[in-house]
Design a protein around this motif. Structure first.
Motif, PDB file in Angstrom:
ATOM      1  N   SER A   6       0.833  -1.210   0.000  1.00  0.00           N
ATOM      2  CA  SER A   6       0.000   0.000   0.000  1.00  0.00           C
ATOM      3  C   SER A   6       0.864   1.256   0.000  1.00  0.00           C
ATOM      4  O   SER A   6       0.602   2.209  -0.744  1.00  0.00           O
ATOM      5  CB  SER A   6      -0.933  -0.002   1.216  1.00  0.00           C
ATOM      6  N   SER A   9       2.563   1.677  -3.421  1.00  0.00           N
ATOM      7  CA  SER A   9       1.651   2.220  -4.437  1.00  0.00           C
ATOM      8  C   SER A   9       1.422   3.711  -4.220  1.00  0.00           C
ATOM      9  O   SER A   9       1.401   4.493  -5.178  1.00  0.00           O
ATOM     10  CB  SER A   9       0.320   1.470  -4.390  1.00  0.00           C
ATOM     11  N   GLU A  72      -4.624   2.822   5.937  1.00  0.00           N
ATOM     12  CA  GLU A  72      -4.776   2.798   4.475  1.00  0.00           C
ATOM     13  C   GLU A  72      -3.420   2.765   3.774  1.00  0.00           C
ATOM     14  O   GLU A  72      -3.321   2.336   2.616  1.00  0.00           O
ATOM     15  CB  GLU A  72      -5.582   4.010   4.004  1.00  0.00           C
ATOM     16  N   GLY A  74      -1.120   0.870   4.790  1.00  0.00           N
ATOM     17  CA  GLY A  74      -0.593  -0.473   5.002  1.00  0.00           C
ATOM     18  C   GLY A  74       0.029  -0.723   6.359  1.00  0.00           C
ATOM     19  O   GLY A  74       0.577  -1.806   6.599  1.00  0.00           O
TER      20      GLY A  74
END
Length: 418
Positions: A6, A9, A72, A74
């Motif tokens: 996460s 990204s 969010e 990770g």
């Protein structure tokens, strides 16, 4: 150990390298009166999941930078370990815990950072993809243009709320892309004055974003606008400006588009040698293109099929209609079905090439299929103009042919319907 996908990204979307993210986090910490001690190694530990739950101040800084929660991104908190404490009388203990909650939790809530960040950029970009999918099917129209301008306004509103320059630049880029989409919609609808205003604004925003991809997109549209106005020297100049953007040195697909657009400008000026030379450059650059590169959705239309369709335009305008016809057939055999508007334009170009060879019956039959391709949607202004060019040439070359009169009747009927 599995990496934090996460966070990887989010960094890729925001354009952060490890050292740059460390710098952004430290800047937030210093802004709030804390020494910035995050290093490149710290970020590497986050990425490899060696560090699964940064301490609170670092988490708050990360949330401010990316505009989303630590979870969010990770990160996962460790299992709670309750301390062993001596029991106190219930009332005293409850009052102490309540006071502690007020003292600790309330300030943390008040000082939470703004949530404008990468998640907003991703959401706004997904809206662009939806608009481009609509354009591929229907073409430019006022509803699409208004939606694009609304997206640009949304992005610019969030620029004022973003705390970090990196996020502001990303939002400027999104706003520029939305504005360029509005310009493209107006251009396809042949609303030339609105196109000019939108392009001027998009170029300014692309400069604020330092985004060479949007700059190239804008110059590509400037070249098309100049052609629609009959300013073919300006169209060549705009094509050359597109070639000079930084993205053409990094990605040959964009270089190919810029050369192809310049070739059309040269062909409109009657410069056969320059037009064919630019087409050669476009083909050469396209041969170096990798399909693995991540690119924005607006460029999805361009590739071998579209270059072949643009080649047909150039060849017809420099006086080689038979080669233009062959190129149009090749283009139509490979333009993806979802690009309905582009297929209809290539079909009209095929009809023109056939007409310029005096194959009137076939040309009229081909041109009639354009109305079937666009069934259910109004004809965009640019397509209506191109069909008008076909009708004008048809009347000039075969004014008394029955098939020409029949096609003219259908043309007028379809024109009034759309």
């Amino acid at each position: 150990m599995e990496g934090n996908t996460s966070l990887i990204s989010a960094m890729r979307e925001a354009g952060f390298k490890q050292a740059e993210l460390a710098e952004a986090v430290n800047a937030h910490l210093r802004l709030h009166g804390t020494e910035g001690t995050v290093s490149d190694r710290t970020v590497r530990n986050w990425l490899t999941a060696k560090s699964r739950w940064p301490h609170q101040r670092q988490r708050e800084a990360l949330e401010a930078v990316f505009g989303c929660t630590a979870e969010e991104l990770g990160f996962r908190p460790p299992a709670a370990i309750l301390p062993t404490i001596e029991l106190e009388p219930p009332v005293r203990r409850r009052n102490f815990l309540t006071a502690t909650a007020v003292a600790v939790v309330a300030p943390a809530q008040d000082s939470r950072p703004s949530r404008v960040g990468t998640s907003d950029v991703i959401r706004l970009r997904s809206g662009l993809d939806a608009l481009m999918a609509l354009d591929d099917k229907r073409g430019g129209h006022e509803g699409l243009e208004r939606s694009a301008l609304s997206g640009a306004d949304d992005a610019l509103d969030k620029v004022q709320q973003a705390s970090f320059q990196r996020i502001r630049q990303r939002l400027f880029s999104v706003a520029a892309d939305y504005t360029a989409t509005a310009a493209w919609s107006a251009l396809d609808a042949r609303q030339l004055e609105r196109t000019q205003r939108h392009l001027d604004r998009a170029l300014y925003l692309a400069g604020m974003a330092k985004d060479p991809v949007v700059e190239l997109r804008v110059w590509n549209s400037y070249a098309m606008l100049a052609h629609q106005r009959g300013l073919h020297t300006q169209a060549v100049d705009a094509g050359c400006a597109a070639q000079a953007t930084a993205i053409t040195r990094r990605d040959p697909l964009f270089a190919s588009l810029a050369h192809a657009r310049t070739a059309i400008g040269h062909s409109n000026l009657g410069d056969r040698t320059a037009a064919l030379r630019s087409l050669g450059y476009a083909q050469e650059a396209l041969g170096k293109t990798s399909s693995d590169e991540p690119r924005p959705s607006w460029i999805a239309f361009y590739g071998g099929s579209e270059l072949t369709a643009m080649t047909a335009i150039v060849q017809d305008r420099i006086g080689d209609p038979s080669r233009a016809e062959a190129a149009s057939h090749r283009a139509l055999s490979s333009i993806p079905k979802q690009f309905r508007r582009n297929r209809a334009l290539a079909t009209t170009r095929l009809a023109l090439a056939q007409l310029h060879q005096r194959d009137t019956d076939q040309a009229c039959a081909t041109a009639s299929t354009v109305f079937d391709l666009m069934k259910g949607y109004p004809l965009p202004g640019r397509m209506r103009t191109l069909l008008g060019d076909f009708h004008r040439d048809l009347i000039t070359l075969a004014p008394d042919a029955r098939v020409a009169q029949e096609w003219g009747d259908r043309f007028r009927s379809e024109w009034s319907r759309t």
